[in-house]
Write a protein that holds these residues in place. Structure first.
Motif, PDB file in Angstrom:
ATOM      1  N   ARG A  67      15.773  -7.441  -3.337  1.00 41.34           N
ATOM      2  CA  ARG A  67      16.346  -8.866  -2.597  1.00 41.34           C
ATOM      3  C   ARG A  67      17.753  -8.831  -2.209  1.00 41.34           C
ATOM      4  N   THR A  68      18.594  -7.907  -2.773  1.00 43.24           N
ATOM      5  CA  THR A  68      20.045  -8.125  -2.308  1.00 43.24           C
ATOM      6  C   THR A  68      20.742  -6.930  -1.764  1.00 43.24           C
ATOM      7  N   THR A  69      19.901  -5.812  -1.504  1.00 48.78           N
ATOM      8  CA  THR A  69      20.338  -4.729  -0.743  1.00 48.78           C
ATOM      9  C   THR A  69      19.399  -4.294   0.278  1.00 48.78           C
ATOM     10  N   ASN A  70      19.905  -3.148   1.083  1.00 55.31           N
ATOM     11  CA  ASN A  70      19.173  -2.835   1.963  1.00 55.31           C
ATOM     12  C   ASN A  70      18.408  -1.184   1.636  1.00 55.31           C
ATOM     13  N   VAL A  71      17.911  -1.307   0.434  1.00 48.49           N
ATOM     14  CA  VAL A  71      17.131   0.040  -0.135  1.00 48.49           C
ATOM     15  C   VAL A  71      16.001   0.224   0.393  1.00 48.49           C
ATOM     16  N   ARG A  72      15.272  -0.438   0.857  1.00 50.52           N
ATOM     17  CA  ARG A  72      14.058  -0.181   1.820  1.00 50.52           C
ATOM     18  C   ARG A  72      14.513   0.572   3.076  1.00 50.52           C
ATOM     19  N   ASN A  73      15.454   0.207   3.605  1.00 47.12           N
ATOM     20  CA  ASN A  73      15.937   1.128   4.920  1.00 47.12           C
ATOM     21  C   ASN A  73      16.848   2.382   4.615  1.00 47.12           C
ATOM     22  N   MET A  74      17.344   2.375   3.544  1.00 49.66           N
ATOM     23  CA  MET A  74      18.311   3.428   3.151  1.00 49.66           C
ATOM     24  C   MET A  74      17.356   4.800   2.525  1.00 49.66           C
ATOM     25  N   LEU A  75      16.422   4.182   1.669  1.00 50.89           N
ATOM     26  CA  LEU A  75      15.607   5.074   0.833  1.00 50.89           C
ATOM     27  C   LEU A  75      14.208   4.903   0.916  1.00 50.89           C
ATOM     28  N   PRO A  76      13.544   4.781   2.281  1.00 50.30           N
ATOM     29  CA  PRO A  76      12.255   4.236   2.560  1.00 50.30           C
ATOM     30  C   PRO A  76      11.140   5.403   1.869  1.00 50.30           C
ATOM     31  N   GLN A  77      11.386   6.494   1.522  1.00 50.26           N
ATOM     32  CA  GLN A  77      10.280   7.438   0.888  1.00 50.26           C
ATOM     33  C   GLN A  77      10.657   7.737  -0.666  1.00 50.26           C
TER      34      GLN A  77
ATOM     35  N   MET B 232      16.897   3.594 -13.684  1.00 47.52           N
ATOM     36  CA  MET B 232      17.075   4.798 -14.114  1.00 47.52           C
ATOM     37  C   MET B 232      16.667   5.990 -12.831  1.00 47.52           C
ATOM     38  N   ASP B 233      16.260   5.416 -11.626  1.00 47.40           N
ATOM     39  CA  ASP B 233      15.782   6.066 -10.603  1.00 47.40           C
ATOM     40  C   ASP B 233      16.921   6.386  -9.627  1.00 47.40           C
ATOM     41  N   LEU B 234      18.078   5.817  -9.807  1.00 42.59           N
ATOM     42  CA  LEU B 234      19.030   6.384  -8.914  1.00 42.59           C
ATOM     43  C   LEU B 234      20.599   6.396  -9.568  1.00 42.59           C
TER      44      LEU B 234
ATOM     45  N   PHE C 187      24.626   6.279  -9.795  1.00 41.69           N
ATOM     46  CA  PHE C 187      25.436   5.406  -9.330  1.00 41.69           C
ATOM     47  C   PHE C 187      25.988   5.496  -7.814  1.00 41.69           C
ATOM     48  N   GLU C 188      26.165   6.771  -7.605  1.00 43.89           N
ATOM     49  CA  GLU C 188      26.722   7.292  -6.240  1.00 43.89           C
ATOM     50  C   GLU C 188      25.775   6.767  -5.244  1.00 43.89           C
ATOM     51  N   GLU C 189      24.166   6.923  -5.558  1.00 44.47           N
ATOM     52  CA  GLU C 189      23.366   6.347  -4.748  1.00 44.47           C
ATOM     53  C   GLU C 189      23.381   4.974  -4.639  1.00 44.47           C
ATOM     54  N   ILE C 190      23.742   4.314  -5.704  1.00 44.48           N
ATOM     55  CA  ILE C 190      23.568   2.785  -5.937  1.00 44.48           C
ATOM     56  C   ILE C 190      24.656   2.267  -4.913  1.00 44.48           C
ATOM     57  N   GLN C 191      25.877   3.007  -4.855  1.00 46.04           N
ATOM     58  CA  GLN C 191      27.045   2.521  -4.115  1.00 46.04           C
ATOM     59  C   GLN C 191      26.842   2.661  -2.602  1.00 46.04           C
ATOM     60  N   ASN C 192      26.105   3.630  -2.260  1.00 45.44           N
ATOM     61  CA  ASN C 192      25.997   3.759  -0.773  1.00 45.44           C
ATOM     62  C   ASN C 192      24.875   2.604  -0.259  1.00 45.44           C
ATOM     63  N   LEU C 193      24.735   1.797  -0.945  1.00 47.22           N
ATOM     64  CA  LEU C 193      23.477   0.745  -0.622  1.00 47.22           C
ATOM     65  C   LEU C 193      24.270  -0.395  -0.075  1.00 47.22           C
TER      66      LEU C 193
END
Length: 541
Positions: free
Chosen positions: A273-283, A290-292, A294-300
């Motif tokens: 809802r609040t990030t572009n995770v679908r575009n950044m990590l579509p696969q 627990m799937d990401l 913090f570095e990956e989270i901050q890149n969103l």
């Protein structure tokens, strides 16, 4: 003047019956029943619009729930509000046209298209009420609670409406058969008595003297200032600090590498809802915190969604510079928030969300405690809410202020702070707790009427999305002593009864005068023969 009346007559007849010319003299069947139906649907639509407006405080709940089901964000609540306003306006206009036709003596004949629309309106209203009862039960107490704020004014409005409608009732009363008059009189008298005496059953915490008014509730920033910036971002909390809030309210989760970060959505809607995770990590199949790392989270990006969806219709209030700042927001860590809170001397209260994969409660709690210690924030600014491992937290971090999510848990642990939804405590219970030196925080309070009501009741603080609006409220929207209200109530009722009595006498005299004129014309015409009518042709009319 006669031309204006004629225009009103033609318009009301055309818009109600779709007959722009005089209708036939034959009596149209079921006209009174359809008028009653229009009246009932108008009252239903008014009640439904009232429910929608009262529920506006919790629009975020409805939109969030629909996002979970549809996996697509849209401001459905505004669609419901707009549709309800249109339906109510339509029904009230139909009722107005019907009353105008009664005044001009026109025959009532509701057009078939109006009948279809009214039936559809009833079905939609019943569906909406069923939806609230079945799927949004938590909103039902809000409706009853709202009456403590609005009932005095609704009663005044009902008295005014009764006084206005009485003219039409009295007009009909004098024209109907004598056998039916008693029934009309009894029904009208019963309705009038119910409206006039309803204040006997109206209770509100805002019936209070100025000297007894409690201090203004403090403001807790719900995920920051989500009307002014993307929720749970540093921009949101910085904007709320400028509002003068006394606490930041947020939601904490742990990343794959055990770093606490701020994020409310924690189930199927996690990050969607609040990030572009679908575009950044579509696969990536991302289902939990627990799937990401913090570095990956901050890149969103955690701000673009706010500008696109405009969840509170407030983006237009931002300057171009503020919009650009919002566009570049990322998900902050708990440590960043604690450092901001320490800088402004603002408390922090948070929920801790777990998925089951993140380890046991002790490990998660320990990670949070370590982060708090690393920030060097004053322990007294930490309002500890998570119930898990509370006893361990008390032993290892004795300086925290412990907040409980229900009164029974607070009493069991000899606590003095409770944090509950505003519908979970009655107004009298809030007063009793405050008298017992219990600090009461209520969430989520966004509307002025609700904030005013809770202020009168004695709430210590409220968690809000609209700190920038509530900070400027200098006193409750209305409050008065019960004695003052009683005087106003009696004056309004007496004035209404005097006006209705005058209308009744006027209508009665007018009716009697018309009857006498009719009898005089009949007597005069009986004295003339056919030959006389030929001599005085104007009498034949």
């Amino acid at each position: 003047m006669r031309h204006v009346c004629s225009c009103w007559r033609v318009c009301s007849r055309g818009l109600y019956s779709c007959y722009w010319r005089e209708s036939s003299s034959s009596t149209r069947k079921m006209s009174c029943c359809w008028l009653s139906f229009v009246t009932v649907v108008s009252l239903l639509s008014l009640c439904w619009l009232y429910i929608c407006l009262i529920s506006f405080n919790d629009q975020e709940d409805l939109n969030g729930q629909l996002f979970k089901w549809l996996n697509c964000w849209f401001n459905w609540f505004m669609v419901i509000i707009i549709f309800s306003a249109v339906l109510t306006s339509y029904c009230l206009l139909l009722l107005l046209f019907a009353l105008i036709q009664i005044v001009f003596g026109e025959k009532l004949d509701l057009h078939w298209l109006h009948k279809i629309f009214l039936f559809l309106g009833v079905i939609i209203i019943i569906g909406g009420i069923s939806g609230i009862v079945g799927m949004w039960k938590r909103e039902l107490p809000t409706i009853s609670l709202s009456l403590q704020a609005t009932a005095p004014f609704l009663q005044f409005g009902a008295v005014a409406a009764l006084t206005l409608i009485s003219s039409f009732v009295f007009q009909a009363f004098h024209k109907i058969k004598k056998n039916s008059r008693f029934l009309v009189l009894v029904v009208f008298a019963a309705v009038a008595a119910g409206i006039f005496l309803s204040p006997l059953f109206i209770h509100s915490p805002c019936f209070i003297e100025l000297k007894d008014l409690p201090e203004k509730p403090k403001l807790f920033a719900h995920r920051g200032a989500p009307m002014l910036a993307p929720e749970n971002t540093m921009m949101a909390f910085e904007r709320s600090a400028a509002c003068g809030v006394t606490a930041f309210e947020t939601d904490v989760q742990l990343s794959k590498d055990r770093i606490p970060f701020l994020m409310h959505d924690n189930e199927s809607e996690f990050l969607r809802r609040t990030t572009n995770v679908r575009n950044m990590l579509p696969q990536r199949a991302i289902k939990s915190n627990m799937d990401l790392t913090f570095e990956e989270i901050q890149n969103l990006n955690a701000g673009e969604w706010f500008l696109k969806t405009d969840p509170f219709r407030s983006v237009s209030q931002l300057s171009e510079e503020e919009k650009q700042t919002a566009r570049n927001q990322t998900i902050p860590s708990l440590l960043q928030l604690l450092e901001l809170a320490k800088h402004h001397n603002i408390s922090v209260i948070f929920d801790l969300y777990r998925t089951g994969k993140s380890g046991n409660d002790r490990d998660d709690t320990a990670a949070i405690i370590d982060t708090i210690r690393k920030s060097n924030i004053n322990p007294g600014l930490i309002l500890w809410l998570p119930p898990g491992e509370r006893e361990w937290v008390k032993k290892t971090s004795p300086g925290f202020v412990h907040i409980y999510s229900n009164e029974s848990a607070m009493r069991k642990n000899n606590g003095t702070h409770v944090n509950v939804r505003y519908t979970h405590l009655s107004m009298n219970r809030i007063r009793e707790l405050r008298a017992d030196s219990i600090t009461v925080n209520l969430w989520v309070v966004n509307e002025r009427w609700l904030f005013s009501l809770l202020w009168c009741a004695g709430a210590s603080s409220v968690t809000t999305n609209s700190c920038h609006l509530l900070k400027d409220v200098e006193q409750p929207d209305w409050f008065m002593s019960y004695q003052t209200y009683t005087k106003i109530w009696i004056l309004v009722d007496v004035a209404s009864m005097l006006i209705m009595a005058a209308l009744f006498v006027f209508q009665w005299k007018t009716h009697c005068s018309c009857l006498r004129e009719g009898r005089n014309r009949d007597e005069m015409s009986s004295h003339f023969s056919v030959g006389d009518a030929a001599t005085f042709p104007f009498l034949s009319s």
